[in-house]
Design an enzyme around this catalytic site. Sequence first.
Site, PDB file in Angstrom:
ATOM      1  N   GLN A   1     -12.804 -24.162  16.738  1.00 16.99           N
ATOM      2  CA  GLN A   1     -11.502 -23.541  16.952  1.00 16.99           C
ATOM      3  C   GLN A   1     -10.974 -23.707  18.373  1.00 16.99           C
ATOM      4  O   GLN A   1      -9.779 -23.552  18.605  1.00 16.99           O
ATOM      5  CB  GLN A   1     -11.568 -22.056  16.571  1.00 16.99           C
ATOM      6  CG  GLN A   1     -11.832 -21.886  15.078  1.00 16.99           C
ATOM      7  CD  GLN A   1     -11.844 -20.426  14.663  1.00 16.99           C
ATOM      8  OE1 GLN A   1     -12.895 -19.810  14.563  1.00 16.99           O
ATOM      9  NE2 GLN A   1     -10.677 -19.864  14.417  1.00 16.99           N
TER      10      GLN A   1
ATOM     11  N   ASN B   1     -22.347 -17.820  10.584  1.00 12.94           N
ATOM     12  CA  ASN B   1     -21.157 -16.990  10.635  1.00 12.94           C
ATOM     13  C   ASN B   1     -20.537 -16.865   9.249  1.00 12.94           C
ATOM     14  O   ASN B   1     -20.225 -17.882   8.622  1.00 12.94           O
ATOM     15  CB  ASN B   1     -20.122 -17.614  11.578  1.00 12.94           C
ATOM     16  CG  ASN B   1     -18.740 -16.993  11.402  1.00 12.94           C
ATOM     17  OD1 ASN B   1     -18.492 -15.893  11.859  1.00 12.94           O
ATOM     18  ND2 ASN B   1     -17.842 -17.677  10.683  1.00 12.94           N
ATOM     19  N   GLU B   2     -20.363 -15.647   8.773  1.00 14.34           N
ATOM     20  CA  GLU B   2     -19.624 -15.349   7.549  1.00 14.34           C
ATOM     21  C   GLU B   2     -19.941 -16.266   6.364  1.00 14.34           C
ATOM     22  O   GLU B   2     -19.029 -16.721   5.673  1.00 14.34           O
ATOM     23  CB  GLU B   2     -18.105 -15.369   7.822  1.00 14.34           C
ATOM     24  CG  GLU B   2     -17.675 -14.353   8.874  1.00 14.34           C
ATOM     25  CD  GLU B   2     -16.154 -14.188   8.995  1.00 14.34           C
ATOM     26  OE1 GLU B   2     -15.408 -15.023   8.443  1.00 14.34           O
ATOM     27  OE2 GLU B   2     -15.726 -13.208   9.628  1.00 14.34           O
TER      28      GLU B   2
END
Length: 594
Positions: free
Chosen positions: A160, A304-305
């Site tokens: 990101q 993550n997630e």
Amino acid sequence: MASLINLLVIGSMALGWSEITLASPHNASPRPSYSSFTYTQVTSNVYATPLSTSVSFATPFAPDPTQATSLLPSGITYTTYSSDPSATATADGQYGQSAYVALWENYSFASTPPFTTTVSATPVATSELVLPPALYNSVPDTGLKLPSDFIWGISSSSWQIEGALQLEGRGPSVLDSIGNQLSTEAPDRSDANVANMHYFLYEQDIARLAAAGIPYYSFSLSWSRILPFGVAGSPVNTQGLDHYDDLINTCLRYGVIPIVTLLHVDMPTAVQADLDALPEHFLYYAKIAMTRFADRVPYWVTFNEPNIGVGTMLQKYDDLTQVLLAHADVYTWYKHTLNGTGQITVKFANNLAVPLDVQKNTHVAAAHRYQDILLGIMSNPLFLGTQYPDAALTTANLMTPLTDDQLKRINGTVDFWSFDPYTAQYASPPPQGTEACAANTSDPLWPTCVTLSNIQANGWLMGQASNAYAYLAPQYVRQQLGYIWNTFRPPGILIAEFGFNPFLEANRTLDAQRYDLERTLYYQGFLTETLKSIHEDGVRVIGALAWSLADNNEFGSYAEQYGLQTVNRTDGIFTRTYKRSLFDYIDFFRRHIT
Ligand SMILES: *[C@@H]1O[C@H](CO)[C@@H](O)[C@H](O)[C@H]1NC(C)=O
Ligand SMILES: *[C@@H]1O[C@H](CO)[C@@H](O)[C@H](O)[C@H]1NC(C)=O
Ligand SMILES: *[C@@H]1O[C@H](CO)[C@@H](O)[C@H](O)[C@H]1NC(C)=O
Ligand SMILES: *[C@@H]1O[C@H](CO)[C@@H](O)[C@H](O)[C@H]1NC(C)=O
Ligand SMILES: *[C@@H]1O[C@H](CO)[C@@H](O)[C@H](O)[C@H]1NC(C)=O
Ligand SMILES: *[C@@H]1O[C@H](CO)[C@@H](O)[C@H](O)[C@H]1NC(C)=O
């Protein structure tokens, strides 16, 4: 005038920046009177307190890398790759330069990184560190305090923010399909080939955290930078490995403690194509990262997630079993072979489902069902040592039950709970019925089979809306934390991401973007309710990390702004600017940590 006078006085005191208290209203009738008018200075220049020293740990969290690397499988190749596309001519083997260039043959990005080398940090100008006007709309202080060892800071993820997707030997990840002009998947969305150019600007980003006074920084490693081909046995790209070594050392030099995530969605494409062997590939990658970095990293996050990873990094729900096993194997290897003394977790997505009508059993059941499928699938085996929830096992084509051996392998391989509770939502049964939906994999609500909404039964929105799904609804924070604490009974809870993206923030002027009052109210309300959860509900919350370091590529969009800093992507130098919420966020911890 009482409260305004209070504001004037306090606004001119250097230490009073955050201490505004409103005088209680008085009932006496007003008695108008004239006097001579004079202007008063309301603004005062108060500056952020930087971190003062570098961090060094008395005892390393793992053996020195020179020693730890003896734990790696033998015969690993360490190499570099050129991003020159003309270097394709010769057939040089499975993992040669030509094979590397071929990894990228089906990718083309609209944006091009404007520079290709690391930029040294420059000191943050004092003018950037002057605090915003004292906050008139502050959330009332409860007088409650956070523990002195509370982990607080800010978070980000590699894809990101980094940019430079095809530079210094990085291989393709599943997220690189976003904005890929040669793909039919998501060519209309923004690619991350430039993003925040953090890959070359990380020194400045860390310097900015330190200058503002933020003690913890949570970031992720790009698996495909370290292993361009991703899979077990494939070569290590030394430029990628060295990059993260320097990122970690830069954090420590500036006094910022790193929290490192191994995988934040950007799984190497070759690994996604071979998910049945995920534990093998992930352990190989984790060993390479951990033998090199673990002496300096107190906290690790494996995935993550993953619980919302189906459709991005995972192909089907059953792949979550491989994620659990991959996580467990890394945990066990870290603890018992590397002898790491840091702490390891896996981080979940969860916006608490609250029954739309708590009086209705069907609504309560819908909320439980949602939570079971979102969280129970991963947390039953990890935290409770129990099988997948019945709701998951009775939903068509969802989960194959764990074997006893798998359950033993997974049980207890986690040191604390970690999750990203941005907001809450209301749950009720779907009109077609829960059972019909659960039996029908084509049903758009499958597999949760719950109708979700942010509108209360009486018609009001639960709170101030954002640009996307987050709401300013701190009234549910205690239930969110209480649900986790009492259902899974973890040793402690880390709020690993929380944040707010104000409506059309990206369309505002820079001055207006910086004055992000809603984001401040979000953080203050959330943290105030967290204090109550700790003190009044007996929940052990160990930390909170804001999402995000700076506005970034929210999986195809730069318009979804969660940053506590802005980034100017058109000025050639990617200027970052602190927003008001960053200073208010820091102030909250300064006032509430004993
Ligand atoms: C690129 O696409 C072509 C055509 O679909 C395919 O044959 C080839 O395997 C792809 N290359 C890679 C590295 O995936
Ligand atoms: C880890 O600890 C075990 C048991 O104490 C020991 O045999 C082993 O050598 C240690 N490993 C490393 C890498 O230090
Ligand atoms: C899970 O671990 C706990 C604590 O070690 C143990 O009491 C429990 O029996 C284990 N459960 C399973 C299914 O292995
Ligand atoms: C399953 O769901 C799809 C999509 O809503 C619907 O068209 C179909 O009729 C459903 N099948 C059954 C057996 O209900
Ligand atoms: C906000 O900005 C985007 C990008 O510049 C633009 O496409 C959009 O129309 C703007 N929206 C409004 C409501 O101004
Ligand atoms: C970004 O920088 C450009 C060039 O300096 C400037 O024109 C523009 O106003 C800046 N944008 C914002 C939002 O500050």
